[in-house]
Motif scaffolding. Structure first.
Motif, PDB file in Angstrom:
ATOM      1  N   THR A 520       0.847  -1.196   0.000  1.00  0.00           N
ATOM      2  CA  THR A 520       0.000   0.000   0.000  1.00  0.00           C
ATOM      3  C   THR A 520       0.875   1.235   0.000  1.00  0.00           C
ATOM      4  OG1 THR A 520      -1.697   1.237   1.180  1.00  0.00           O
ATOM      5  CG2 THR A 520      -0.146  -0.009   2.508  1.00  0.00           C
ATOM      6  N   ASP A 551       2.329   1.722  -7.232  1.00  0.00           N
ATOM      7  CA  ASP A 551       0.925   1.486  -6.887  1.00  0.00           C
ATOM      8  C   ASP A 551       0.161   0.858  -8.050  1.00  0.00           C
ATOM      9  OD1 ASP A 551       1.353   2.470  -4.381  1.00  0.00           O
ATOM     10  OD2 ASP A 551       0.690   4.514  -4.861  1.00  0.00           O
ATOM     11  N   GLU A 552       0.460   1.277  -9.262  1.00  0.00           N
ATOM     12  CA  GLU A 552      -0.200   0.687 -10.425  1.00  0.00           C
ATOM     13  C   GLU A 552       0.202  -0.775 -10.595  1.00  0.00           C
ATOM     14  OE1 GLU A 552       0.744   3.095 -13.754  1.00  0.00           O
ATOM     15  OE2 GLU A 552      -0.463   4.815 -13.111  1.00  0.00           O
ATOM     16  N   SER A 554       1.303  -2.758  -8.238  1.00  0.00           N
ATOM     17  CA  SER A 554       0.759  -3.515  -7.118  1.00  0.00           C
ATOM     18  C   SER A 554      -0.728  -3.803  -7.320  1.00  0.00           C
ATOM     19  CB  SER A 554       0.985  -2.750  -5.818  1.00  0.00           C
ATOM     20  OG  SER A 554       0.371  -3.412  -4.727  1.00  0.00           O
ATOM     21  N   ALA A 555      -1.469  -2.823  -7.835  1.00  0.00           N
ATOM     22  CA  ALA A 555      -2.896  -3.041  -8.075  1.00  0.00           C
ATOM     23  C   ALA A 555      -3.112  -4.111  -9.143  1.00  0.00           C
ATOM     24  CB  ALA A 555      -3.568  -1.728  -8.490  1.00  0.00           C
ATOM     25  N   TYR A 556      -2.270  -4.095 -10.201  1.00  0.00           N
ATOM     26  CA  TYR A 556      -2.415  -5.127 -11.233  1.00  0.00           C
ATOM     27  C   TYR A 556      -2.027  -6.497 -10.674  1.00  0.00           C
ATOM     28  CZ  TYR A 556      -2.286  -7.461 -15.723  1.00  0.00           C
ATOM     29  OH  TYR A 556      -2.537  -8.317 -16.765  1.00  0.00           O
ATOM     30  N   TYR A 558      -2.451  -7.351  -7.606  1.00  0.00           N
ATOM     31  CA  TYR A 558      -3.604  -7.694  -6.767  1.00  0.00           C
ATOM     32  C   TYR A 558      -4.726  -8.294  -7.619  1.00  0.00           C
ATOM     33  CZ  TYR A 558      -6.790  -7.072  -2.764  1.00  0.00           C
ATOM     34  OH  TYR A 558      -7.645  -7.268  -1.718  1.00  0.00           O
ATOM     35  N   LEU A 598      -8.718  -0.502 -13.609  1.00  0.00           N
ATOM     36  CA  LEU A 598      -7.261  -0.416 -13.529  1.00  0.00           C
ATOM     37  C   LEU A 598      -6.703   0.554 -14.570  1.00  0.00           C
ATOM     38  CD1 LEU A 598      -6.238  -4.154 -12.972  1.00  0.00           C
ATOM     39  CD2 LEU A 598      -5.890  -2.257 -11.387  1.00  0.00           C
ATOM     40  N   PRO A 602      -5.324   3.124 -10.028  1.00  0.00           N
ATOM     41  CA  PRO A 602      -5.161   1.975  -9.117  1.00  0.00           C
ATOM     42  C   PRO A 602      -5.841   2.195  -7.778  1.00  0.00           C
ATOM     43  CG  PRO A 602      -3.127   3.244  -9.224  1.00  0.00           C
ATOM     44  CD  PRO A 602      -4.047   3.835 -10.251  1.00  0.00           C
ATOM     45  N   TYR A 603      -6.052   3.446  -7.414  1.00  0.00           N
ATOM     46  CA  TYR A 603      -6.638   3.744  -6.107  1.00  0.00           C
ATOM     47  C   TYR A 603      -8.144   3.492  -6.088  1.00  0.00           C
ATOM     48  CZ  TYR A 603      -2.176   6.138  -6.209  1.00  0.00           C
ATOM     49  OH  TYR A 603      -0.864   6.428  -6.377  1.00  0.00           O
ATOM     50  N   ARG A 606      -8.461  -0.787  -6.522  1.00  0.00           N
ATOM     51  CA  ARG A 606      -8.179  -1.664  -5.384  1.00  0.00           C
ATOM     52  C   ARG A 606      -9.410  -1.889  -4.500  1.00  0.00           C
ATOM     53  NH1 ARG A 606      -3.736  -3.751  -2.804  1.00  0.00           N
ATOM     54  NH2 ARG A 606      -2.329  -2.826  -4.354  1.00  0.00           N
ATOM     55  N   GLU A 610     -11.273  -5.503  -3.754  1.00  0.00           N
ATOM     56  CA  GLU A 610     -11.531  -6.000  -2.400  1.00  0.00           C
ATOM     57  C   GLU A 610     -12.974  -6.456  -2.241  1.00  0.00           C
ATOM     58  OE1 GLU A 610     -10.404  -2.927   0.233  1.00  0.00           O
ATOM     59  OE2 GLU A 610      -8.242  -3.353   0.133  1.00  0.00           O
TER      60      GLU A 610
END
Length: 644
Positions: A520, A551-552, A554-556, A558, A598, A602-603, A606, A610
């Protein structure tokens, strides 16, 4: 121009001599090929029909010459009478006829009527001559006597020859029908054409039929009739006359085609032609030399004049096509390939001058950002899209039902779970959907497996590896310090696992992927009573650009981890039904929504991912103690038991 069967002009850059040599070479090849067939065919025809032609000439030459002489004298007398003024009515009639003929030079009905009379008249005369020549066989007394003699003396042989000949003709006719059917069908990697198969068979059947008729004693006596060459001459002459009915003079070039050609030449700024000629004699006697040079240059048209000419030309084309019941549509595709939205808007600004032509419709494919400028309707200010485009049709991503129908047409091997996976990976974007469908089929062929758990893991990890490699290239352009290298090192480890996957490191790869997916950007620790699982805080010293890329990525990651948890686990159908009980968040369509999100941020993606994980009962944080190990298998690379 091509619609009217006219080729556009070639703006050649070669010299006139080179162009002349190229045309001469092309014409020589055509003449050589034509002569290779025409000369032998003409020689055989002349040799075969020479006797019949001489017989006709000797029989009818005197009568034909007398007929021509009589009518020629009559026409000459009438012309002299008109010339000397003895036939006043005929003179007046011819005068009005000449005026009417001149006035009819622009009328289309007269040449059309003459052409119809020529085609129908000469064709019917030719067919009548051919059929009349063939029908004389039934009226020939000598052939009838030969047939009666064979009927009385050799009836069985005659009937057998007739039956066999009829069977051969039927076979030959059927082979010709199959040859001319134009049917093609796929056979593995090849496309088989019936025309290539049955053309030699039809030729062989026709040749065998002819040889049988010549060698058979019963039919040989009928073919040896002395009048047969004359009949054959009449049939050939009739067929040639009927073919001549298909000939028609080349029509005058339409005015619209001439305007298009002139406009193409107008677009050429400069055209020059130089010709030189020098003559002279010996220096001791006389020296005379001339040199002539001609240069032709067209004046470049200015922008308003060029636009006006093009608009008028489009208007003329549209008027003609609408009169024919057609619609003029100009399609401009791939505008987004010009670059950013500013280049696309600049292009629309340039072509705005040719928009709005009556009866002409434009279909312009633009990117979403250009379409968004039009949808705002002048807020906060008006731009070129508001004054250039009449309407914007937004092509929405396909739904899961539509994706299933599209992939079902592409391949019968892609079932509903495969379509759901391709739809989730593509987000409903058509070109990505087709690409993932093709990758699924290639994976099936490569692994010889149709199990979704294996195929989905291979495809998801392959896409994650390519995307992570792209992010790592972008991260290499950022500034890094000793204090911020931890996240980059973790990302490098993940890329290494994905680049060279091996069953030996499957558990380490999944653990690293899970840690990076739950990374995060918020450095503040979450309270323990917030209800959300704790996350590893991010490095606070990252630059804004580096943090955005992390962050981008990490979101992908995820999103990819979520797809792995859903599709790489047994019992997808049962778990899909359980997730549907949680409402819209458990709908498989929500996976495609997350993939589309996406591409925005990314914010915002995410939290959506979830909610999907909650509906599918998936953990919202790193699994304590790691993931449950899978059954051990033998690693084909290192020959030792590993988990799969």
């Amino acid at each position: 121009m091509r619609d009217q069967n006219y080729d556009p002009p070639e703006f050649a850059r070669l010299s006139p001599v080179r162009r002349l040599l190229r045309r001469a070479k092309f014409q020589a090849k055509r003449l050589g090929r034509w002569s290779a067939f025409a000369v032998p065919a003409a020689a055989l025809l002349v040799l075969g029909l020479s006797t019949s032609v001489r017989s006709l000439y000797e029989q009818y030459a005197t009568s034909v010459s007398d007929f021509v002489r009589t009518h020629t004298d009559a026409i000459r007398d009438d012309v002299m009478a008109i010339w000397q003024g003895h036939a006043v009515v005929a003179s007046v009639t011819l005068t009005f006829g000449g005026i009417a003929w001149w006035q009819a030079r622009h009328a289309a009905w007269l040449p059309r009527m003459l052409g119809q009379l020529w085609m129908r008249g000469i064709r019917r005369i030719g067919l009548l001559l051919a059929w009349a020549s063939a029908a004389t066989v039934l009226l020939d007394e000598q052939i009838r006597q030969q047939v009666r003699r064979l009927h009385y003396n050799q009836p069985e042989a005659l009937y057998q020859a007739v039956a066999y000949t009829g069977a051969l003709m039927v076979v030959w006719w059927l082979l010709r029908l199959a040859r001319d059917s134009g049917v093609e069908f796929p056979l593995g990697r090849w496309h088989v054409s019936l025309e290539k198969i049955f053309r030699p068979l039809a030729a062989a059947a026709g040749t065998y039929l002819l040889m049988y008729l010549i060698d058979n004693p019963q039919t040989h006596t009928l073919l040896a009739d002395p009048e047969n060459p004359l009949r054959l001459t009449g049939i050939i002459a009739g067929v040639l006359l009927s073919k001549a009915g298909d000939w028609h003079p080349q029509p005058e070039e339409p005015e619209l085609v001439t305007q298009c050609r002139n406009h193409l030449y107008r677009l050429q700024t400069i055209q020059q032609a130089t010709h030189g000629l020098t003559t002279g004699g010996a220096a001791q006697i006389l020296s005379l030399g001339t040199n002539h040079t001609t240069s032709v240059s067209t004046v470049p048209p200015n922008y308003p004049e060029l636009v006006e000419e093009f608009r008028q030309l489009l208007k003329c084309i549209a008027t003609q096509k609408v009169g024919e019941g057609k619609t003029v549509l100009i399609a401009i595709d791939e505008v987004d390939r010009l670059g950013a939205d500013t280049e696309a808007l600049a292009f629309l600004r340039e072509i705005k001058a040719i928009l709005g032509v009556p009866l002409v419709h434009y279909l312009i494919s633009v990117a979403e950002d250009v379409g968004a400028a039009f949808v705002r309707r002048g807020l906060p200010h008006r731009d070129v899209t508001d004054s250039s485009l009449d309407d914007i049709i937004h092509v929405q991503p396909s739904t899961l039902t539509e994706s299933r129908a599209i992939l079902a047409k592409r391949s019968q091997r892609l079932k509903d779970p495969h379509a759901m996976l391709a739809h989730a990976l593509s987000g409903g974007i058509l070109r990505d959907l087709l690409r993932y469908g093709l990758q699924l089929r290639e994976t099936q062929d490569k692994t010889q497996s149709y199990e979704l758990t294996h195929i989905s893991r291979h495809l998801i990890l392959e896409e994650l590896a390519e995307t992570s490699a792209g992010f790592r290239t972008l991260l290499s352009k950022q500034q890094w310090t000793h204090d911020t290298h931890n996240v980059l090192a973790s990302f490098r480890t993940l890329c290494g696992y994905l680049r060279d996957p091996c069953p030996c490191v499957e558990a380490d790869m999944l653990r690293t992927l899970e840690q990076f997916a739950f990374y995060t950007h918020d450095p503040r620790p979450r309270p323990t009573d917030s209800g959300d699982p704790p996350r590893a805080p991010a490095d606070p010293d990252l630059t804004n650009d580096a943090r955005q890329l992390i962050d981008e990525a990490s979101a992908y990651a995820y999103f990819s981890l979520t797809l792995l948890d859903i599709f790489s686990t047994e019992g997808l159908e049962r778990r899909t039904q359980l997730a549907a009980e949680h409402g819209p968040d458990g709908d498989p369509e929500r996976l495609a929504d997350a993939r589309q999100e996406l591409g925005i941020s990314p914010y915002s993606a995410r939290p959506l991912i979830e909610t999907v994980r909650k509906a599918w009962s998936l953990p919202l944080g790193p699994t304590p103690g790691g993931r449950v190990p899978l059954p051990a298998v033998d690693c084909p690379r290192h020959r030792r038991p590993v988990i799969e």
